[in-house]
Every structure is written in structure tokens, then in C-alpha cells.
Scaffold this motif. Structure first.
Motif, mmCIF file in Angstrom:
data_model
loop_
_atom_site.group_PDB
_atom_site.id
_atom_site.type_symbol
_atom_site.label_atom_id
_atom_site.label_comp_id
_atom_site.label_asym_id
_atom_site.label_seq_id
_atom_site.Cartn_x
_atom_site.Cartn_y
_atom_site.Cartn_z
ATOM 1 N N SER A 78 94.162 -51.019 67.293
ATOM 2 C CA SER A 78 92.475 -49.640 66.738
ATOM 3 C C SER A 78 92.253 -49.756 65.651
ATOM 4 C CB SER A 78 92.427 -49.176 68.272
ATOM 5 O OG SER A 78 92.941 -47.645 68.027
ATOM 6 N N GLY A 79 91.128 -49.069 65.356
ATOM 7 C CA GLY A 79 90.799 -48.525 63.714
ATOM 8 C C GLY A 79 91.442 -46.724 64.224
ATOM 9 N N SER A 80 91.840 -46.131 65.167
ATOM 10 C CA SER A 80 92.049 -45.149 65.164
ATOM 11 C C SER A 80 93.619 -45.004 64.803
ATOM 12 C CB SER A 80 91.863 -44.644 66.923
ATOM 13 O OG SER A 80 90.631 -44.116 67.218
ATOM 14 N N GLU A 81 94.278 -46.199 65.591
ATOM 15 C CA GLU A 81 95.529 -46.339 65.194
ATOM 16 C C GLU A 81 96.007 -46.469 64.128
ATOM 17 O OE1 GLU A 81 99.570 -49.018 67.441
ATOM 18 O OE2 GLU A 81 97.751 -48.914 67.927
ATOM 19 N N ALA A 103 91.500 -45.532 52.127
ATOM 20 C CA ALA A 103 90.107 -46.556 51.982
ATOM 21 C C ALA A 103 90.543 -46.974 53.487
ATOM 22 C CB ALA A 103 90.897 -48.053 51.071
ATOM 23 N N ASP A 104 89.613 -46.116 53.845
ATOM 24 C CA ASP A 104 89.533 -46.408 55.950
ATOM 25 C C ASP A 104 88.395 -47.617 55.612
ATOM 26 O OD1 ASP A 104 88.391 -47.183 58.133
ATOM 27 O OD2 ASP A 104 88.429 -44.825 58.745
ATOM 28 N N GLU A 105 88.913 -49.415 56.113
ATOM 29 C CA GLU A 105 87.865 -50.588 55.546
ATOM 30 C C GLU A 105 87.559 -50.645 56.919
ATOM 31 O OE1 GLU A 105 86.301 -51.915 53.173
ATOM 32 O OE2 GLU A 105 87.177 -50.363 51.119
ATOM 33 N N VAL A 106 87.407 -49.786 58.417
ATOM 34 C CA VAL A 106 87.897 -50.581 59.646
ATOM 35 C C VAL A 106 86.392 -50.539 59.491
ATOM 36 C CG1 VAL A 106 87.196 -49.007 61.860
ATOM 37 C CG2 VAL A 106 89.459 -48.985 60.648
ATOM 38 N N GLN A 107 85.125 -49.595 58.973
ATOM 39 C CA GLN A 107 83.953 -50.306 59.082
ATOM 40 C C GLN A 107 83.024 -51.003 58.175
ATOM 41 O OE1 GLN A 107 80.826 -49.249 61.373
ATOM 42 N NE2 GLN A 107 82.134 -47.642 62.442
ATOM 43 N N ALA A 108 83.761 -50.779 56.944
ATOM 44 C CA ALA A 108 83.299 -51.503 55.960
ATOM 45 C C ALA A 108 84.046 -53.135 55.378
ATOM 46 C CB ALA A 108 83.820 -50.609 54.327
#
Ligand code: PMP
Length: 733
Positions: free
Chosen positions: A440-443, A557-562
Motif C-alpha cells: 500500500s502507499g502507506s506501507e 517524492a510521493d508518487e502514490v497519487q501523482a
């Protein structure tokens, strides 16, 4: 159609049969009679391999016998391991009868005492036989046969033979149900040549329940595959304790599906097909035992057990039976389901979206379907990035699930291939060369945080004011969206969203100062999604990276959404700014709905991590998840989605702007992402609800929840965008 069933059996004695076998086939031995419905069968014992002699009913059509022999030959050629009773000699004629000699197979017949392993094995062999026959054609395959489940309506004239009015009415109800539910959909069921009578009387087993003989192809015909499964099921279920019937049925269907998966419609109609088969057994038997009282014992052998099953099926509604047999569940009324949701999950789970919650029973492309068949245009969900239920992803998941889901401690191609494919998507000079797969993105962010904290031996972070990076203990502390007032446990400084027009440079200096030399990492969601959707300037991001590095921290860089083309045409949003993150996290759309996420970093940083070389997550990078992620990358590329979606997004934003509504303050976004800033949160909530009523799903974001979040699957086209704009136009009056 009933001519063969309607004519008397041949009347040869065993001695005559032995003589016929010797004369026609040169097989000399003794003969003993085997029971049969419409021909005569004898077991021949010659002290060697022996054989089975079949003397056909004179009204049997020779082309049908050709067909039967061709079926056996074909199945044996395709799957030589099938324990078929093969033909030992060409057919011959005796006194107007067709006479055949078949291989004698050894074993015993099974019944209700068969254990689960044997039930599964039988069904598996049946599936193999069906697979071997699916390429078979013969002009006589379409012969009329009352035993073919497709002939169920023709049983009606026989009902009067049943005698008992209550039982007659029961069978009439089975026929009604068949005509109502199966007949109109028969042509949609897979058809092929089938054995037609894969019942326990036609199978021989060894002591361990393995099939040693498949006998009697006398009922082979072209039919629905599911009908043949029903014939087999009806036999395996007979004589079982009533409370065990559906459990055994499911075990048997497992055995079949392991080799030949059944389709949803086949499972949905399976109960009706089994009931139809049972109806055929009891009605044909009532008719024939009146006509041929001498053969009544053979004819009626299964009657009592069949009645019990018929009563069981008659007492349940079709949806219940379908559910018991593993078909997809029927849907509960939405309010009742919401009540159950609240009772079982209410206190912890986030509330349902919209005043009138969405009840999704299925989805396809950019559409979500509700129980009443109505569809909603999905302009909100980014997870189904290549479209809901994209066949490439669905099939990749199903195929790999069938091959097996192991873990990253074993070698398997998908994980390694995915890691290599992902690395190849990053700029060559980025130094990003190491991947770890999680769920998951959280993990992913949690691991990124531990990596940064471990590598820098520091404990502070910088995030945006309303950032969301996940749900784990560490990621929650990085997510002020969840704790608007400063969190006591967090050593986290906040900066305004780049692109929001606020003074980033000043805020950044202040944040670094507050952390007092303890900056481990700056986390930034490239789409600024929870901050209200902003488009950062490249210069701002370069400043952010540089200042972070100068302060000794890492840039995540959090690319989970982007990522995955959301801010296209680039696959990763950071790439358009020419920055080089130390760590990249990806997730959400990565498996198009299948849970899979990843952390990507540089080898040198990974090796500084205190858990270097020891990080493991049970499901992380399992072959199914990795196959889903590979399929998503393939489709993004093949359908050129990021490029195409960027154009759709640009036109969508322009069209919303050109509505010139006083309540629209600003329209922001890149790629296929639009944040429509409205004048206040109350209005935004009302608009989202009204759009839902109008069949368009959008979300809300921003600190005041006053921004409409339009973030559809990348499969969205201009036509879909126009529907959104038109609905928004109407809603905003
Ligand atoms: N990062 C960002 C930017 C997100 O938007 C989200 C989820 N909305 C996450 C991380 C967490 O992902 P997940 O819900 O898969 O744990």
C-alpha cells in the motif's frame, strides 16, 4: 427422439453373447450380463484382457454409433492418459444388431461414500475429458436425445407417468424453472460435445478413489458444458446426507474448475441444470419402468435419492442455490447493506461517501454499476487507472493466481521483471536503481520514512500543511490532514503547498530552523492532492530538494497519487520538474485495484538503512501483485494513456473554466486531474451530492473540503469529460 428409449432391449443370453464375441471378434470366453438401459452389455472373461460386448438396440442409428466411437478415439488421442474404455475392434453386425467390443477396465463403482479427495479427482478427470472433447466435431453430435439436458421441456408429456400428484407437481415446477431461467439463456452457455452421462455408474475407481475407467459414451451429444457438469454433480450428490449436499457440490466444482474454470452464468444456472437432470432421471424412469417392468430395477436404481435432492432444490430459491454453488453473490438492498456495514464495521471505518451512498455491484472502464442496473460515470477513482476491470490486468491476475501466489523469498519471474521494468521508467541520471515491493502507499511511505530516518540517523520531517501520506503509525505522523492541530508525537514541520502562491522559500527556512538540524526527510505528494490540488513550479521543487539536501535530509517524492501517468504525459510527476528525489513511493493505481506498492531508491541509501538486505513483507511483490503491476505498465504504454489523458485533462479544465460560473473560484491541475475550487465547502459538498444524483462521481479535497476533485481513470475520453462538464453546468445553475 424417444425411439431408442421406447424400444425393448435386445434379448440375448450370456451364452449367446459369448458365441457372438467368439464369432465376430475371435474373443473366446464366458459372458456375464451387465445392466444397461437400451442395449445389452456383457462382460467377457477369456482369462486374459477380456472385453465388454455391447449389442445395440436394433433401432439405434449407425451414424450415432460412428459418432460414439469417434468421440472415444478423439478424446483418447488428445489426452492419452484418460482411462477410456476404448474400442478393441471395428464394429460388426449380428442378426440386425450392431455389435461392438470395448476394452475391459478394472475397478469398482463409487457411491455416496466417496471422500472429498475422490470427489475432486472425479471432477478433475471429467474436466480433462471435456477439454479433450472441445475440439471435436461430428455431424451426428446434434442428435436428438431425451437425456440431453437441452431436452428438458420434452419431459413434460412424461409427467403423468410419475403417479404421485405431489411429486408430479414438483417435477413440473423444475420444468417451469428451467423454461424460465435456463431455456432463454441456453444459447449463451458454452457448448461442445460432452460425455452426456458422466455418472458414477459409468466410472470405475481404484481403492484410492482414482478413476480407472470412463465407460459408456452412449449418451454423448452436443450440449452445454455446464449441463454435463450438472449431470456429474447430480450423480455425486445422490445419497449424500442432505446437510452435506452443497458442501460436496462445491468440492466437486473445485475439482472441475481447477482444470476448466466455469463462467459466471454457468455457475448461476448450475442448480437449475442439476434439478433438470434429476427431473429427467425420475420422469424417464417412471415412463420406462412402466413400459419395461423387467428392467425396472436398473431403470429405477437412483430414483429415491433423486427425489430427495429434488425436494431440497425445490425448497430453495434459485439465488440461494446459486450462492451455495459459488456463483457471485446477489446484491442486498442498499439501505439494508448500509445497516449491516454500520453494525459490523461502523465505529472504525470512514463514513460512506455522498448523501446517497454508491452501491457498486460491478464496474467496467469508466463506469460503475449499481444494483438497479444504473451506471455512474467514474470521474473520481484513480486506482482503476487503465479503466475498471481492464481485461489485461484482470486476466494477468487470474492467470497468475492459477499458477500460484508465493512470496519474495522464492524466485519467481514477475517480481524481478517488475522491478526491472519500474527502474527503466526513471530518468537514467536519477540514480534510482533499487526497488522494494510492498502492499500500500502507506506501507511504502512508512518504509521510506524508516529508510530516511535510518540513513540520516535523524527524526524530523517536512510535509505540506494538509498532507496525506498514509495510515501507518509513521505515515500518520506525516499526514497533518488527519491532525489539523499539531500532533504531540510528531517532529514534523509544515510548509504551504508549492504552487499555492504562498511564500514557500520563507516557510521552508522556518521549517528547517524549527527542526534544528534534525531533518531526516521532506515528503511531497507531487499532485498536492489533499492540499487542494496545486501545480508546483519547477523552481519551487528544485528549491525544496536543494534546501532539504543542504539541511542534510532526503527528498521523498510521493508518487502514490501523482504517478502512473496522472500528471502526464510523464509517468512520474517529479520527472517534469527535472528534480532527482532520493526516494520515490508509488502505489494506488499501480495494480489497477490489486494491492501493490513500491519504494524506489538508490543503492547507496538502501545500504545505509539499518535493515539493509533484511526487509520483507509477506505479500510484497508476490507474483500475483507483480503480474497486475506489469499488466498496468503494459496497458499504459500500449494505449498511450498518459499522453492521451493529458490532452483530455487539459480540455476538461478549459471547458470547466469556460462555464464562467460565479461559484467557481479557480480551476487547477495537470495531466488528467482537475481541482475545481468553489466558493465554500458547504457548496462543494452539495455539488458533489448533486453530481452523484446526476450520475457523475467526483470527490472533495482541500483543507476546507471546498475543492471538487476530478481524478478519473486515465481511460477517460473527451466524451466522458463533456458529460462531467455538462453535469457541472446544470448543477451550478
Ligand atoms: N500517499 C498519498 C499521496 C496518498 O494520496 C495516499 C492515499 N490516498 C497514500 C500515500 C496512502 O496510500 P494507501 O491508502 O494505499 O495506503
Amino acid at each position: 427422439m424417444s425411439s431408442v428409449l421406447d424400444s425393448a432391449l435386445p434379448q440375448f443370453t450370456p451364452d449367446e453373447a459369448a458365441r457372438i464375441a467368439a464369432d465376430l471378434f475371435g474373443l473366446r470366453g464366458t459372458a456375464s450380463a451387465l445392466g444397461s438401459e437400451r442395449d445389452q452389455a456383457f462382460l467377457l472373461d477369456d482369462g486374459a484382457r477380456g472385453g465388454v460386448l455391447k449389442i445395440s438396440n436394433p433401432s439405434e442409428d449407425a451414424t450415432v454409433l460412428d459418432f460414439e466411437e469417434a468421440v472415444i478415439a478423439h478424446a483418447g488421442a488428445v489426452d492419452p492418459e484418460l482411462p477410456l474404455a476404448r474400442s478393441l475392434a471395428p464394429r460388426a453386425k449380428f442378426d440386425g444388431h450392431q455389435v461392438r467390443l470395448f476394452e475391459r477396465r478394472h475397478g469398482h463403482k463409487g457411491g455416496p461414500e466417496l471422500d472429498d479427495a475422490a470427489v475432486r479427482e472425479l471432477a478433475g478427470v471429467h474436466a480433462r475429458l471435456c477439454l479433450a472433447l472441445r475440439s471435436f466435431f461430428h455431424p451426428a453430435a446434434g442428435r436428438e436425445l431425451l437425456w440431453n439436458v437441452s431436452s428438458t421441456p420434452q419431459l413434460r408429456p412424461l409427467l403423468g407417468e410419475i403417479g404421485d400428484p405431489a411429486r408430479e407437481a414438483l417435477v413440473a415446477r423444475v420444468l417451469d424453472r428451467y423454461e424460465e431461467r435456463v431455456q432463454p439463456r441456453w444459447e449463451r452457455l458454452r457448448g461442445q460435445v460432452v460425455h452426456g452421462d458422466f455418472n458414477l455408474d459409468n466410472l470405475l475407481l481404484d481403492e484410492r478413489g482414482r478413476v480407472t475407467g470412463i465407460l459408456d459414451f452412449g449418451d454423448c451429444c452436443h450440449s452445454a458444458l455446464a449441463a454435463d457438469v450438472a449431470v456429474a454433480l447430480a450423480s455425486v450428490l445422490r445419497g449424500r446426507p442432505i446437510e452435506d449436499v452443497f458442501r460436496v457440490a462445491r468440492i466437486s466444482l473445485d475439482g472441475f474448475s481447477a482444470r476448466l474454470p466455469l463462467e459466471p452464468l454457468e455457475l448461476e444456472l448450475m442448480g437449475d441444470l442439476v434439478a433438470a437432470r434429476l427431473a429427467a432421471i425420475v420422469s424417464i424412469s417412471a415412463w420406462r419402468s412402466r413400459r419395461f417392468p423387467g428392467n425396472a430395477e436398473y431403470i429405477e436404481a437412483w430414483d429415491e435419492d433423486s427425489w430427495q435432492l429434488l425436494e431440497l432444490f425445490d425448497g430453495l430459491d434459485p439465488a440461494q442455490i446459486a450462492h451455495e454453488l459459488g456463483a457471485t453473490r446477489s446484491s442486498t438492498a442498499s439501505p439494508a447493506l448500509a445497516g449491516r456495514r454500520n453494525k459490523a464495521l461502523g465505529a472504525l471505518l470512514t463514513p460512506l461517501t455522498y448523501a446517497s451512498p454508491v452501491h457498486a455491484v460491478r464496474a467496467e472502464g469508466v463506469w460503475i454499476y449499481e444494483p438497479d442496473g444504473g451506471r455512474l460515470l467514474d470521474a473520481y477513482n484513480n486506482v482503476p487507472v487503465v479503466g475498471h476491470c481492464h481485461p489485461r490486468v484482470t486476466e494477468a491476475v487470474v492467470r497468475q493466481t492459477r499458477l500460484g501466489a508465493t512470496n519474495a523469498r522464492y524466485l519467481a519471474e514477475p517480481l524481478v521483471e517488475l522491478a526491472e521494468r519500474l527502474l527503466a521508467t526513471f530518468p537514467p541520471d536519477s540514480g534510482l536503481d533499487t526497488v522494494l515491493l510492498v502492499n500500500s502507499g502507506s506501507e511504502a511511505n512508512d518504509l521510506a520514512w524508516r529508510l530516511a530516518a535510518g540513513a540520516t540517523e535523524r527524526g524530523g520531517a517536512i510535509v505540506t500543511e494538509n498532507a496525506y501520506h498514509g495510515v501507518t503509525a509513521a505515515a500518520t505522523l506525516l499526514s497533518p490532514e488527519d491532525w489539523p492541530t499539531p500532533h504531540p508525537a510528531a517532529r514534523v514541520a509544515r510548509i504551504p503547498a508549492p504552487g499555492s502562491g504562498a511564500d514557500l522559500a520563507g516557510a521552508l527556512d522556518a521549517a528547517i530552523e524549527v527542526l534544528g538540524g534534525d531533518l531526516a526527510a521532506t515528503f511531497l505528494d507531487g499532485a498536492l492532492m489533499s492540499d487542494g490540488i496545486h501545480v508546483p513550479e519547477s523552481a519551487e521543487l528544485r528549491l525544496l530538494v536543494d534546501q532539504t539536501h543542504t539541511a542534510g535530509g532526503l527528498y521523498v517524492a510521493d508518487e502514490v497519487q501523482a504517478g502512473h501517468g496522472r500528471c502526464g504525459p510523464e509517468l512520474w510527476s517529479f520527472a517534469r520538474h527535472g528534480i532527482a528525489p532520493d526516494v520515490v513511493t508509488i502505489g494506488k493505481p499501480m495494480g489497477n485495484g490489486y494491492p501493490v506498492a513500491a519504494v524506489v531508491t538508490r543503492r547507496e541509501l538502501a545500504e545505509r538503512f539499518p535493515y539493509a538486505g533484511r526487509t520483507f513483507s509477506t505479500f510484497g511483490g508476490n507474483p500475483v501483485a507483480a503480474s497486475a503491476a506489469l499488466a498496468v505498465l503494459d496497458v499504459l504504454e500500449d494505449e498511450r494513456l498518459p499522453e492521451r489523458a493529458a490532452g483530455v485533462g487539459e480540455r476538461l479544465r478549459a471547458a470547466v473554466e469556460s462555464l464562467r460560473k460565479p461559484d467557481i473560484v479557480e480551476v487547477r491541475g495537470v495531466g488528467l486531474l482537475a481541482g475545481v475550487q468553489l466558493s465554500n465547502g458547504e457548496l462543494a459538498a452539495r455539488v458533489a451530492d448533486e453530481l452523484r444524483e446526476a450520475g457523475v462521481l467526483v470527490g472533495l479535497t482541500g483543507k476546507q473540503d471546498d475543492v471538487l476533485k476530478i481524478r478519473p481513470p486515465l481511460a477517460f475520453t473527451d466524451e466522458h469529460a463533456e458529460l462531467v462538464v455538462a453535469a457541472l453546468d446544470r448543477t451550478l445553475g
